[in-house]
Structures are given as structure tokens and as C-alpha cells.
Motif scaffolding. Structure first.
Motif, PDB file in Angstrom:
ATOM      1  N   LYS A 169     -23.335  19.582  -3.917  1.00 25.12           N
ATOM      2  CA  LYS A 169     -23.761  19.361  -5.350  1.00 25.12           C
ATOM      3  C   LYS A 169     -25.385  19.562  -5.375  1.00 25.12           C
ATOM      4  N   GLY A 217     -26.938  11.262 -15.261  1.00 23.90           N
ATOM      5  CA  GLY A 217     -26.849  11.141 -13.478  1.00 23.90           C
ATOM      6  C   GLY A 217     -25.394  11.352 -13.120  1.00 23.90           C
ATOM      7  N   ASP A 220     -23.503  13.504  -9.979  1.00 29.52           N
ATOM      8  CA  ASP A 220     -23.251  12.921  -8.681  1.00 29.52           C
ATOM      9  C   ASP A 220     -22.016  12.389  -8.641  1.00 29.52           C
TER      10      ASP A 220
HETATM   11 MG    MG Z   1     -29.333  13.149 -10.459  1.00 31.04          MG
END
Ligand code: MG
Ligand code: ASP
Length: 417
Positions: free
Chosen positions: A7, A153, A156
Motif C-alpha cells: 500500500k 485515511g 490503509d
Molecule cells: Mg494515511
């Protein structure tokens, strides 16, 4: 030979040069014989820009359309990385959330992943040696057929969920730091990078303000027992031995951790606000009259302290809320004044929460007591305390945050030699 998810966050795909660099990292793992699925974020700053555009278009916009807009950042980087991989002779194909599909709840802007079918990706590894380049952060709701996003975010979380779905051996998170530290190295120079950290400890660190990973991704890692390796995307791809152990932090189950400190790390957050409701009658139902309306307003209360008021007859209730909810929380309490019956509302926004985390606390008594002594010796006043099995937090004046973190870091033996 193994199977990996790689990632890359926004700074790692910030421009075409960096995307080409990512392609070389991917090539290294493909050449080493691994099946690879890559999950990408939007280019650095892109999602913020898209969010702003929605706000500008209308402050009260439709969450479904917000998702349609903000999911586009990842669509761009997944396509570009697939092109960059093909350009260096690697078979690659981009995938949007709806194409896999990554099925989510319908909570737009903060959807949860429900199900991912990894069969097609796996068969393409086998049949064509094809790298899957997957847009992070997004999915689709089956019932409505609409695009959803997973909250800021969220790539993730996409990465860990994909890793579980394709039965990867590990989920590598390439980011702008080279691992998880005992505390923020910008605040404490002696902060140490952890070689390994248990899911539970990482979950607390992330929840209490360490910004390395989205909290939900750690939860998923724990549920699926998927090892997550946090490492730097700035290391030169050609310097890395795909069979060696690169610098980074492995987030894994507790059993796989040999060295164990009582305290693993220290997190802090200045995004806190304190509200004290003064001189309430001390009788059953008071707490409910305060926290009921806050819950109805969807405001998360964190620390709670109740103590006797200065008049010695009534009681004071102090609690903390996220700074972003501070005004709403004050308004909510003020509107319920008639029901609660208090004399005064005091509040402070210049406060910080410092949290000490370690699963070793389960088997050690007096860990928190040591901290109270050390903070007192530095003249740092504690406004509120909460404790749980593997963590305790203190609320202090924000001005003392750095001093408090450094003091505790030394106290628990976390300083680098
Ligand atoms: Mg991040
Ligand atoms: N691009 C999204 C964000 O900025 C998701 C991510 O980067 O993880 O929040």
C-alpha cells in the motif's frame, strides 16, 4: 514465493516521478516471484482539495455525491500506476472498488467494508502473472449500487481488507515514516522505532493519536491475524533486498513478540476539550441527564471525572470531547440546563491528553502511579485520568504536552540508548 499487498500513501504517489518510483518497488517484489496487489491513495493533498470543492459547492451537500467526488483521487493514481508498471514491462491492471467489488455498508463518507471477493484477483495472479492495482479508500454499496468511501485515511483499511481477501502473507504499508515509534520522533528525539508491536498496543496507539495508520485497519488486521508491516517508501527500490529484512515495524499478534517492555509507547492528542459542569445536585440520574443528550447529539465523550464541588454539598462533573465537537457539546449542555440543574459551566480547549500504552500493564501493578509522581515532580497538574487494562491517559494543560511526553518516555525506559 508468497503473496503481498503493497500500500502506498499520498506522499508516495504525489507526482509521476514518485509513481514511477513506486512501480520500481512493485517490480522488485514481482521479480522476486511474489503475487502482488497494490493499493494506492490519492496524490498528496488531492483528497483535501476534493473535499473543499464539495464544501464550496454547498456546505450541506449530499453524502452520496461527496463520495462520488472524493473517490476520484484514487481512480487517477490506480490508473497511472498501472500505466507506469506496464511501461517497465510488468503486467498490471487497475481496479476501482466497484469492479472487484469491495462491498461496504451505506454509511457514506465512513462506510465499513462488509465483503470482498478475491477470486478474480487470485486467478489473474495464477493465469497471467498480473499485478492488481487497486484504488484504496472506496467501495460500493450493493443495495444502492452507489460508490462509498471509508473515511479519511481509509486506504490503509482497504489494504488490510484486500490482504485478508486474497490470503496474502503480509500487508506492507509504505509511508513517509520508516515505522512505528515509541512516540512522535519530532517531539522526543530519543524515540525508538519498534521492530514489532502487538495489534492491541497498536490499536491503542492509533486510537490515542498516533497518526501512522487508520484505526480500523489495525482492527481488521487483528481480526484476520494479518501481519502489517509499516515501512518507508523513500528507501531506494534498488537498495532493498526483497529477501532481507528491511527497516520497519511489524504489527503482529502478541505471541510473535519476544522482547516485552511493560510500556510500548506514548501517544498524545491536542484535539481535546474539557467541559466541567459545576455544582450539580448529587442524586441518581444526573449523569444520564448530561451524557444522554450528548450521546443523542452523536458527541463522543472520552474521559469522565466526578468530584465534590467547592461548597462540599453538590458535585462537579468534568468530561472531555473532541475539540471539533466542543461548541456543540457546550450548546447541548446549556440547552439541557433546566433538566440537569447546575450552577456553572467551565471549559478549556487548551488541554492535551497524554496516553501511556502497553499490554505489559496487565501483569504489572503501579505503572500509572509512577507517572503521577514523575509528572508532579515536574509541576504538571493532572486535570483528569482514565485507565483501562493496557492503557492510562492523563489530561493536562496543552503547554506541558512535550515536557510530559518526554518525562514519561524516559521514566518507562523507552529512550534510545
Ligand atoms: Mg494515511
Ligand atoms: N485519500 C484518502 C485520504 O486522504 C484516503 C487515504 O489516503 O488513505 O483520506
Amino acid at each position: 514465493m508468497g503473496r503481498l499487498v503493497m500500500k502506498f500513501g499520498g506522499t508516495s504517489v504525489a507526482n509521476l516521478d514518485r509513481i514511477r518510483n513506486v512501480a520500481l518497488h512493485v517490480k522488485r517484489e514481482v521479480d522476486a516471484g511474489h503475487d502482488v496487489a497494490v493499493v494506492v491513495s490519492a496524490m498528496a493533498g488531492k483528497t483535501n482539495e476534493l473535499v473543499e470543492w464539495c464544501r464550496d459547492a454547498s456546505p450541506m451537500h449530499d453524502a452520496r455525491e461527496y463520495d462520488a467526488v472524493v473517490a476520484s483521487g484514487e481512480q487517477v493514481t490506480s490508473g497511472l500506476l498501472a500505466i507506469a508498471l506496464q511501461a517497465i514491462g510488468i503486467q498490471a491492471r487497475s481496479w476501482q472498488g466497484w469492479q472487484i467489488p469491495i462491498l461496504t455498508s451505506d454509511a457514506h463518507a465512513s462506510a465499513r467494508i462488509l465483503e470482498i471477493d478475491g477470486t478474480e484477483l487470485i486467478s489473474r495472479f495464477k493465469e497471467r502473472k498480473e499485478v492488481a492495482v487497486i484504488a484504496g479508500f472506496q467501495g460500493i454499496n450493493r443495495e444502492s449500487g452507489r460508490i462509498t468511501t471509508l473515511g479519511r485515511g481509509g486506504s490503509d483499511t482497504s489494504a488490510v481488507a484486500i490482504a485478508a481477501a486474497i490470503h496474502a502473507d503480509r500487508c506492507d504499508i509504505y509511508t513517509d515514516v520508516d515505522g512505528v515509534y515509541t512516540t512522535d520522533p519530532r517531539v522526543v528525539l530519543k524515540a525508538r522505532r519498534l521492530d514489532r508491536i502487538a495489534f492491541e498496543d497498536m490499536l491503542e496507539l492509533a486510537s490515542q493519536g498516533a497518526k501512522v495508520l487508520q484505526v480500523r485497519s489495525v482492527e481488521l488486521g487483528m481480526v484476520h491475524n494479518m501481519p502489517i508491516f509499516v515501512r518507508s517508501s523513500f528507501d531506494k527500490p534498488e537498495d532493498i533486498d526483497p529477501h532481507g529484512t528491511p527497516p520497519g515495524t511489524l504489527i503482529c499478534s502478541e505471541e510473535e513478540i519476544m522482547e516485552s517492555h511493560v510500556v510500548t509507547g506514548i501517544a498524545f492528542s491536542k484535539d481535546e476539550a474539557q467541559i466541567s459542569v459545576r455544582q450539580i445536585e448529587d442524586k441518581p440520574g444526573v449523569a444520564a441527564s448530561i451524557f444522554g443528550p450528548l450521546a443523542d447529539a452523536n458527541i463522543n465523550v472520552d474521559m469522565i471525572v466526578q468530584n465534590v464541588s467547592e461548597d462540599g454539598k453538590t458535585t462537579d462533573l468534568t468530561f472531555t470531547v473532541p475539540a471539533s465537537d466542543y461548541n456543540r457539546a457546550r450548546d447541548t449542555i446549556s440547552s439541557a440546563k433546566g433538566k440537569i440543574g447546575y450552577a456553572r459551566l467551565d471549559s478549556a480547549t487548551d488541554v492535551a491528553k497524554v496516553s501511556v500504552i502497553g499490554s505489559g500493564m496487565r501483569s504489572h501493578a503501579g505503572v500509572a502511579a509512577q507517572a503521577f509522581g514523575a509528572l508532579a515532580a515536574r509541576n504538571i497538574n493532572i486535570r483528569a485520568i482514565t485507565t483501562s487494562e493496557i492503557k492510562f491517559s492523563v489530561l493536562i494543560d496543552a503547554a506541558y504536552t512535550e515536557l510530559a511526553v518526554r518525562t514519561l518516555h524516559t521514566l518507562y525506559g523507552l529512550d534510545q540508548a
